[in-house]
Design a protein around this motif. Structure first.
Motif, PDB file in Angstrom:
ATOM      1  N   LEU A  17      -4.420  -3.143   3.123  1.00 49.82           N
ATOM      2  CA  LEU A  17      -4.715  -3.160   1.694  1.00 49.82           C
ATOM      3  C   LEU A  17      -3.838  -4.151   0.935  1.00 49.82           C
ATOM      4  O   LEU A  17      -4.297  -4.782  -0.019  1.00 49.82           O
ATOM      5  N   SER A  18      -2.576  -4.297   1.331  1.00 43.42           N
ATOM      6  CA  SER A  18      -1.673  -5.185   0.594  1.00 43.42           C
ATOM      7  C   SER A  18      -2.197  -6.617   0.560  1.00 43.42           C
ATOM      8  O   SER A  18      -2.223  -7.259  -0.498  1.00 43.42           O
ATOM      9  N   ARG A  19      -2.618  -7.141   1.705  1.00 44.35           N
ATOM     10  CA  ARG A  19      -3.129  -8.514   1.762  1.00 44.35           C
ATOM     11  C   ARG A  19      -4.367  -8.658   0.890  1.00 44.35           C
ATOM     12  O   ARG A  19      -4.554  -9.667   0.187  1.00 44.35           O
ATOM     13  N   PHE A  20      -5.215  -7.668   0.920  1.00 42.43           N
ATOM     14  CA  PHE A  20      -6.443  -7.689   0.114  1.00 42.43           C
ATOM     15  C   PHE A  20      -6.106  -7.758  -1.377  1.00 42.43           C
ATOM     16  O   PHE A  20      -6.653  -8.579  -2.118  1.00 42.43           O
ATOM     17  N   LEU A  21      -5.192  -6.909  -1.827  1.00 44.23           N
ATOM     18  CA  LEU A  21      -4.833  -6.868  -3.249  1.00 44.23           C
ATOM     19  C   LEU A  21      -4.229  -8.191  -3.704  1.00 44.23           C
ATOM     20  O   LEU A  21      -4.553  -8.693  -4.785  1.00 44.23           O
ATOM     21  N   GLU A  22      -3.338  -8.741  -2.892  1.00 46.01           N
ATOM     22  CA  GLU A  22      -2.688  -9.995  -3.257  1.00 46.01           C
ATOM     23  C   GLU A  22      -3.699 -11.133  -3.390  1.00 46.01           C
ATOM     24  O   GLU A  22      -3.510 -12.048  -4.198  1.00 46.01           O
ATOM     25  N   CYS A  38       2.357   4.154  -1.783  1.00 46.98           N
ATOM     26  CA  CYS A  38       0.986   4.668  -1.886  1.00 46.98           C
ATOM     27  C   CYS A  38       0.031   3.851  -1.013  1.00 46.98           C
ATOM     28  O   CYS A  38      -0.884   4.409  -0.386  1.00 46.98           O
ATOM     29  N   ARG A  39       0.220   2.536  -0.957  1.00 42.06           N
ATOM     30  CA  ARG A  39      -0.639   1.700  -0.109  1.00 42.06           C
ATOM     31  C   ARG A  39      -0.478   2.047   1.362  1.00 42.06           C
ATOM     32  O   ARG A  39      -1.445   2.028   2.126  1.00 42.06           O
ATOM     33  N   ASN A  40       0.756   2.361   1.753  1.00 41.31           N
ATOM     34  CA  ASN A  40       0.983   2.755   3.143  1.00 41.31           C
ATOM     35  C   ASN A  40       0.157   3.975   3.505  1.00 41.31           C
ATOM     36  O   ASN A  40      -0.478   4.033   4.560  1.00 41.31           O
ATOM     37  N   ARG A  41       0.113   4.953   2.602  1.00 39.17           N
ATOM     38  CA  ARG A  41      -0.677   6.159   2.855  1.00 39.17           C
ATOM     39  C   ARG A  41      -2.174   5.853   2.825  1.00 39.17           C
ATOM     40  O   ARG A  41      -2.941   6.404   3.620  1.00 39.17           O
ATOM     41  N   TYR A  74     -11.952  -2.333  -1.352  1.00 39.13           N
ATOM     42  CA  TYR A  74     -11.454  -2.721  -0.034  1.00 39.13           C
ATOM     43  C   TYR A  74     -12.260  -2.052   1.071  1.00 39.13           C
ATOM     44  O   TYR A  74     -12.693  -2.697   2.038  1.00 39.13           O
ATOM     45  N   ARG A  75     -12.500  -0.767   0.940  1.00 36.77           N
ATOM     46  CA  ARG A  75     -13.240  -0.037   1.971  1.00 36.77           C
ATOM     47  C   ARG A  75     -14.689  -0.525   2.078  1.00 36.77           C
ATOM     48  O   ARG A  75     -15.253  -0.636   3.171  1.00 36.77           O
TER      49      ARG A  75
END
Length: 449
Positions: A17-22, A38-41, A74-75
């Motif tokens: 998710l982190s790469r997607f958000l950035e 929260c992103r980790n979860r 993302y999903r």
């Protein structure tokens, strides 16, 4: 110009998710530690390692932007057969989330079906899509691989209502839960309002053998064993809200609301709404100010509930309770005392009359107004629970903005406030809250004593 996700999609989506958000929203602030946790979860939800996740964060800390808007996008871009339900406290807010998620996926290769022109429901040509619903809305005929529920409570009045809390739980159990596909995940994102809000009820069920939840609870100000390793008292997102900001907020809304909304530690009302040390007796002369005497009335002489009339004077941003009259009177006795008290208070004091529901309440208020002819009177029908109506008054008391004038009524008044809402009587609390709420309104007329 952003790279389309429809071509080298794996390079942007698969890493997490982190790469997607950035990539899709580089102007947003995604670096704070609480958002990373929260992103980790959420990545664990994506991988199937977590099926039930609760995220508790204070208001305005980025939880909805990340978890309710971007995570469904993302999903859906990872797998266009994925079916998502997004729920909120009402249909309008759910549709707002839906529109923002749709805008994101539309920029990056989502293939919309031809009939996907609704705000609350849109689909891909591959069978996936998103359905947005408010509390109480049915979702018959739509299954889900992912359910995201974002704050199903919108106000303190709803949070304190057992009827509304039961409605939310029923909606969750009978509408949302029955829509889950095998292996589906639920993410509940909340600012806590009450010990028995939806999250509280689900956690109680977990203790009794119900579904287990993975919980991330992040208070505004760190406490012992902080999940982020903060020292006690450290702010969650100091670049946005510092410790001084939270001190100001706590003074404005009171300890109970702050503990729930900002510290994620709601507790049941069991006394302690007011404290005696919040109500000092003042010996100074009373400055000029706006004054109101509010009445909470009863009709049984010699027993039952009391009639109470509480007079408060506002000067600047401070309030002084100058007098309380209280007794178990018949309607005729009460009106005599109300008239006598009005003569003593003077024409400058506004008299607030609470109107009970139904025709009898209207009739009583009309008789009281006739009895008080020549004095400024107002009336309204109370709305919301007694606790909700008393919260602004309690917060002002805690902030040190309220004082008492010395009188023989002081002890009974303070004792009743300190036992509220579990005490035997609450007539003085109701009257004081009504007088305070009238005076606190910015558009109240100015009368001088």
């Amino acid at each position: 110009m952003m790279t389309s996700l429809s071509q080298p999609r794996n390079s942007l989506i698969k890493p997490g998710l982190s790469r997607f958000l950035e990539h899709v929203s580089p102007s947003h602030q995604w670096t704070p530690k609480h958002l990373k946790l929260c992103r980790n979860r959420l990545d664990q939800v994506t991988q199937g390692d977590i099926r039930r996740l609760m995220l508790f964060l204070p208001p305005r800390h980025g939880k909805s932007e990340q978890a309710t808007i971007h995570y469904p996008a993302y999903r859906l871009l990872r797998n266009q057969t994925c079916r998502v339900i997004v729920g909120a406290y009402n249909h309008s807010l759910a549709c707002t989330f839906s529109r923002q998620t749709r805008r994101l996926v539309g920029k990056f290769g989502f293939q919309f079906a031809n009939d996907s022109n609704k705000q609350n429901q849109w689909n891909s040509v591959h069978g996936g899509g998103l359905y947005a619903v408010g509390v109480g809305s049915g979702v018959t005929g739509y299954g889900a691989d992912l359910v995201v529920i974002d704050d199903p409570v919108k106000s303190r009045a709803e949070a304190e209502s057992p009827t509304y809390r039961a409605r939310v739980l029923d909606w969750y159990q009978n509408d949302l839960y029955t829509r889950l596909h095998p292996g589906a995940a639920i993410v509940l994102i909340m600012t806590r309002w009450h010990s028995l809000d939806l999250a509280g009820q689900l956690l109680e069920q977990a203790k009794d053998g119900g579904e287990a939840w993975d919980v991330v609870s992040l208070p505004a100000l760190a406490e012992d064993n902080d999940p982020l390793g903060r020292q006690p008292g450290g702010a969650l997102w100091p670049e946005r809200y510092g410790e001084a900001d939270f001190d100001r907020i706590k003074k404005a809304i009171g300890s109970y609301a702050f503990s729930a909304l900002y510290q994620q530690r709601p507790s049941p009302r069991s006394g302690g709404f007011f404290r005696a040390d919040w109500l000092p007796v003042s010996a100074s002369d009373l400055p000029l100010g706006l004054s109101c005497r509010a009445y909470d009335t009863a009709a049984t002489p010699g027993g039952g509930d009391y009639t109470a009339g509480v007079r408060i004077v506002r000067y600047g941003e401070r309030y002084r309770i100058t007098h309380v009259t209280r007794g178990q009177w018949s309607p005729a006795q009460r009106r005599t005392i109300q008239r006598q008290t009005a003569e003593i208070d003077g024409l400058q004091t506004v008299i607030h009359l609470a109107q009970d529901p139904g025709a009898a309440g209207v009739d009583q208020v009309e008789h009281d107004k006739i009895n008080l002819a020549g004095f400024a009177t107002i009336s309204n029908r109370p709305t919301g629970s007694k606790e909700v109506r008393a919260m602004p008054f309690a917060a002002a008391c805690e902030a040190g903005l309220v004082e008492l004038e010395r009188g023989d009524w002081n002890r009974a008044f303070v004792d009743e406030l300190c036992s509220f809402p579990t005490g035997q009587h609450d007539d003085q609390v109701d009257a004081a809250a009504d007088a305070f709420n009238y005076l606190a309104r910015a558009n109240a007329p100015v009368w001088y004593s």
